[in-house]
Design a protein around this motif. Structure first.
Motif, mmCIF file in Angstrom:
data_model
loop_
_atom_site.group_PDB
_atom_site.id
_atom_site.type_symbol
_atom_site.label_atom_id
_atom_site.label_comp_id
_atom_site.label_asym_id
_atom_site.label_seq_id
_atom_site.Cartn_x
_atom_site.Cartn_y
_atom_site.Cartn_z
ATOM 1 N N LYS A 1 -12.984 -13.357 0.266
ATOM 2 C CA LYS A 1 -11.635 -13.779 -0.249
ATOM 3 C C LYS A 1 -11.412 -13.148 -1.899
ATOM 4 C CE LYS A 1 -12.434 -18.270 0.989
ATOM 5 N NZ LYS A 1 -12.688 -19.276 1.092
ATOM 6 N N LEU A 2 -12.577 -12.827 -2.486
ATOM 7 C CA LEU A 2 -12.209 -12.210 -3.553
ATOM 8 C C LEU A 2 -11.465 -10.928 -3.756
ATOM 9 C CD1 LEU A 2 -13.388 -14.770 -5.142
ATOM 10 C CD2 LEU A 2 -14.322 -12.973 -6.538
ATOM 11 N N THR B 1 -8.633 -9.602 -2.915
ATOM 12 C CA THR B 1 -7.315 -10.025 -2.231
ATOM 13 C C THR B 1 -6.669 -8.837 -1.846
ATOM 14 O OG1 THR B 1 -6.623 -9.807 -4.646
ATOM 15 C CG2 THR B 1 -7.233 -12.174 -3.906
ATOM 16 N N GLU B 2 -5.205 -9.107 -1.355
ATOM 17 C CA GLU B 2 -4.242 -8.168 -0.990
ATOM 18 C C GLU B 2 -4.072 -7.105 -2.039
ATOM 19 O OE1 GLU B 2 -0.993 -9.277 1.234
ATOM 20 O OE2 GLU B 2 0.114 -7.492 0.548
ATOM 21 N N GLU B 3 -3.818 -7.701 -3.414
ATOM 22 C CA GLU B 3 -3.705 -6.978 -4.316
ATOM 23 C C GLU B 3 -4.914 -6.028 -4.999
ATOM 24 O OE1 GLU B 3 -2.663 -9.450 -7.888
ATOM 25 O OE2 GLU B 3 -2.098 -7.512 -9.028
ATOM 26 N N MET C 1 -0.711 -8.052 5.346
ATOM 27 C CA MET C 1 -1.771 -7.312 4.567
ATOM 28 C C MET C 1 -2.044 -5.854 5.161
ATOM 29 S SD MET C 1 -4.929 -8.987 2.882
ATOM 30 C CE MET C 1 -6.318 -7.995 2.139
#
Ligand code: SAM
Length: 343
Positions: free
Chosen positions: A110-111, A113-115, A144
């Protein structure tokens, strides 16, 4: 009679479920199948094998798939994640060695992220405009997938694992649904990625009928790539005591898939090479046309352990690549310099 089904597959590229089953259960077809698949691959790709540089960028994973060594529940895994700079370094190194496709694979961390992931993909796209970027980062929201595509990713590998929803539920915990996995594959295709599905041969509870369903699914979905490798147990998973999948069945499926989808990009997988010293070569002789050497740094290689005794077709240096080149030359193949897109 034996050659009839093989001939039909060669000419029409599709069989009925009963005919696929006959091919799968009966070893009399094996040599004709393999011969036909090899010829088919040679006709389309010549004797050139595409190479993809694999970068295993994180072994953190929120999922708990029962078969996978990096599942969240495995507390014995030493977790790592590569930084953007680490990943770019792997690409630079790979580029110098001649790679024109980078495959970023990871647990569902999860770290990233999309960004963050879009930033990494954009940076690779900018620095290596002539390279293909393949992602293998599991199930994500369609938006995403779209952002990653817009940032420059071209291909996505997401094995469907099994086409049978009941079998799927025996391999995964309840929060993971077969329906969503398949939806993701269709989303990816609609967005415009070259998409890879695939499965583990001999995963626990798999039946021959399940494999037939997998072939029918592949026939309907028409993937650009298919990842087929034997299941191999990992000692710290609920499936530790199951046996590894069959090499023969894996080779047979490679051949059938080559004949179903003649232009498909078909790797001779690491799992196959892990069960057999010449597994890489055997896969190619069965119709595969892609090899994915590992470009990850050593720290990642020792910790991205999906199953025990994982082999590494190395590309850590020019010498390792030379060894691969020599092995391929020995069976009459060479490494291609091209990006190796589906067309
Ligand atoms: N998380 C992403 C996903 O789900 O697609 C990518 C990483 S996942 C570890 C990549 C693939 O490894 C899976 O699709 C699965 O087929 C394969 N794999 C995992 N455990 C395995 C095992 N024990 N034996 C063989 N293949 C395995």
């Amino acid at each position: 009679m034996y050659d009839d089904i093989v001939l039909k597959l060669q000419k029409e590229h599709r069989l009925s479920a009963a005919e696929y089953k006959e091919l799968l259960v009966n070893p009399v077809y094996d040599s004709a199948l393999q011969e036909a698949a090899r010829r088919q691959a040679l006709e389309i790709f010549g004797n050139e094998i595409y190479i993809r540089g694999l970068i295993e960028f994180t072994n953190y994973c929120k999922n708990n798939c029962y078969y996978c060594g990096i599942r969240a529940g495995n507390k014995n895994v030493e977790r790592y994640r590569l930084t953007k700079d680490d990943i770019l370094l792997c690409c630079e190194h790979g580029y110098e060695l001649g790679f024109r496709t980078f495959v970023l694979q990871g647990g569902e961390d999860k770290l990233f992220t999309e960004e963050i992931l879009c930033d990494i993909v954009s940076a690779i796209r900018k620095e290596f405009p002539d390279c293909a970027i393949t992602l293998s980062f599991g199930e994500l929201p369609r938006s995403m997938y779209q952002s990653l595509f817009d940032s420059g990713a071209n291909r996505y590998l997401l094995r469907h694992e099994t086409a049978n929803p009941i079998h799927y539920s025996k391999l995964h915990p309840e929060n993971l649904s077969h329906e969503n996995r398949i939806k993701c594959l269709y989303d990816l295709k609609e967005i415009g990625y070259q998409v890879g599905c695939g499965l583990m041969v001999g995963s626990p509870y798999q039946t021959v009928d399940n494999l037939v369903e997998d072939l029918m699914f592949i026939g309907d979905f028409k993937p650009h790539m298919v990842g087929i490798g034997p299941f191999i147990p990992h000692k710290d998973t609920p499936f530790a005591h199951y046996s590894a999948g069959s090499v023969q069945m894996t080779l047979k499926l490679l051949s059938i898939i080559r004949l179903m989808e003649p232009r498909v990009l078909l790797p001779s997988t690491t799992a196959l090479a892990s069960l057999m010293p010449d597994g890489c070569e055997q896969g190619i002789l069965a119709g595969a046309n892609v090899v994915m050497p590992n470009l990850s740094p050593d720290i990642a290689k020792s910790k991205y352990i999906l199953y025990n005794n994982k082999s590494s077709v190395g590309a850590q240096d020019a010498n390792a690549l030379l060894v691969l080149r020599q092995r391929l030359n020995k069976i009459g193949y060479t490494i291609s310099n091209s990006r190796g897109d589906y067309n």
